[in-house]
Design a protein around this motif. Structure first.
Motif, mmCIF file in Angstrom:
data_model
loop_
_atom_site.group_PDB
_atom_site.id
_atom_site.type_symbol
_atom_site.label_atom_id
_atom_site.label_comp_id
_atom_site.label_asym_id
_atom_site.label_seq_id
_atom_site.Cartn_x
_atom_site.Cartn_y
_atom_site.Cartn_z
ATOM 1 N N ILE A 17 0.843 -1.206 0.000
ATOM 2 C CA ILE A 17 0.000 0.000 0.000
ATOM 3 C C ILE A 17 0.881 1.259 0.000
ATOM 4 N N HIS A 21 1.067 4.278 -2.686
ATOM 5 C CA HIS A 21 0.817 5.698 -2.357
ATOM 6 C C HIS A 21 1.859 6.582 -3.035
ATOM 7 N N ILE A 106 -4.005 9.225 2.972
ATOM 8 C CA ILE A 106 -2.900 8.256 2.869
ATOM 9 C C ILE A 106 -1.852 8.508 3.955
ATOM 10 N N GLU A 109 -3.222 6.605 6.893
ATOM 11 C CA GLU A 109 -2.944 5.162 6.765
ATOM 12 C C GLU A 109 -1.505 4.861 7.189
ATOM 13 N N HIS A 261 -6.427 -1.138 -5.278
ATOM 14 C CA HIS A 261 -5.866 -0.683 -3.994
ATOM 15 C C HIS A 261 -6.982 -0.495 -2.955
ATOM 16 N N GLU A 265 -7.944 -2.607 0.507
ATOM 17 C CA GLU A 265 -8.110 -1.980 1.820
ATOM 18 C C GLU A 265 -9.446 -2.376 2.458
HETATM 19 FE FE LIG Z 1 -4.272 3.611 0.659
#
Ligand SMILES: [Fe+2]
Ligand SMILES: [Fe+2]
Length: 280
Positions: A17, A21, A106, A109, A261, A265
């Protein structure tokens, strides 16, 4: 959960991930920002390499410990990168197509990933009701924002899909408000802590006094199931969206990798929420 198992689970999911990003940021930067484009590329490479390493790390405590330390160091690079970029965007000092809330999303995250690793490294235990509320509030916001981003990146002519995405966003926002209501009922200490300045190094003894520790009520269990149900629905919606994008059957500027993506998630959200439900 087991230190080794949970460390590997988190790393094998979040490292990919993180590299994506960096890729998404790079694609959204203006072509004149050559230095930032380079930094994004370097971060993408760094996290790709760490992902390969995590996939090949044996379930041995020492090796997992070192992996976690190196990943925390890498996160200490990507989090400031996202912060600096966000500041440039929200002070109108850079162009491009990176939406401010997407960069904040992001970065959140990344912050949560780092926090999970720090808790694992320092053996910081968290109570079930507290963790349950944290997971719900985190994932409800993430899922609601995905719905908003999808609505924004679809072509406006895709009226029904845009409406469907917006309905998801409203539903997740309502659930998040409910989670906040439940949080202050069963964990009033978190509200007391929130009122302190972030610069404070030590919590004064009076803070949290006469307040109960976080506790579990049946309504919270029912709520967790409601969050799981809503997440399953948006997961199915994202799977359909991914197929339509791959088959070029929908008008949008959503890259297939971004659709994939956010689908991954949603799967991770379900795994986290089911895991916490099983602890009760
Ligand atoms: Fe993400
Ligand atoms: Fe996300």
């Amino acid at each position: 959960m087991d230190y080794i198992e949970d460390s590997l689970r988190q790393n094998r999911f979040w490292l990919r991930i993180m590299s994506e990003h960096a890729l998404f940021i790079r694609l959204g930067l203006p072509c004149y920002a050559a230095d930032l484009i380079n930094q994004a590329q370097n971060l993408q490479n760094l996290f790709e390499q760490l992902k390969v390493r995590a996939d090949n790390t044996p379930p041995v405590r020492g090796e997992v410990f070192n992996l976690n330390q190196d990943v925390i160091a890498a996160l200490d690079r990507i989090i400031p990168f996202k912060s600096d970029l966000l500041t440039l965007i929200i002070t109108c000092n850079i162009g491009g197509s990176n939406i401010p809330l997407l960069i904040d999303h992001i970065r959140r995250e990344a912050i949560r990933f780092r926090n999970i690793l720090i808790r694992l490294q320092d053996d910081i235990q968290i109570s079930t009701p507290e963790e349950m509320l944290q997971e719900e509030i985190f994932w409800l916001r993430i899922m609601g924002e995905h719905a908003k981003f999808v609505a924004q990146l679809l072509d406006p002519s895709e009226r029904f899909l845009v409406d469907q995405s917006n309905d998801f966003a409203i539903h997740f926002e309502t659930l998040r408000l409910q989670a906040r209501d439940l949080e202050s009922m069963v964990n009033p200490k978190s509200f007391d802590l929130w009122l302190l300045p972030v610069s404070l190094k030590q919590v004064p003894p009076g803070v949290g006094a006469c307040l109960p520790d976080p506790f579990l009520i049946p309504r919270l269990e029912r709520f967790n199931n409601e969050v799981i149900e809503a997440t399953e629905k948006i997961r199915d919606f994202k799977a359909t969206a991914l197929r339509l994008i791959q088959d070029c059957k929908v008008l949008s500027i959503i890259p297939p990798l971004l659709a994939d993506h956010i689908l991954r998630e949603a799967e991770m959200a379900l795994a986290d929420l089911r895991m916490i439900a099983s602890q009760i």
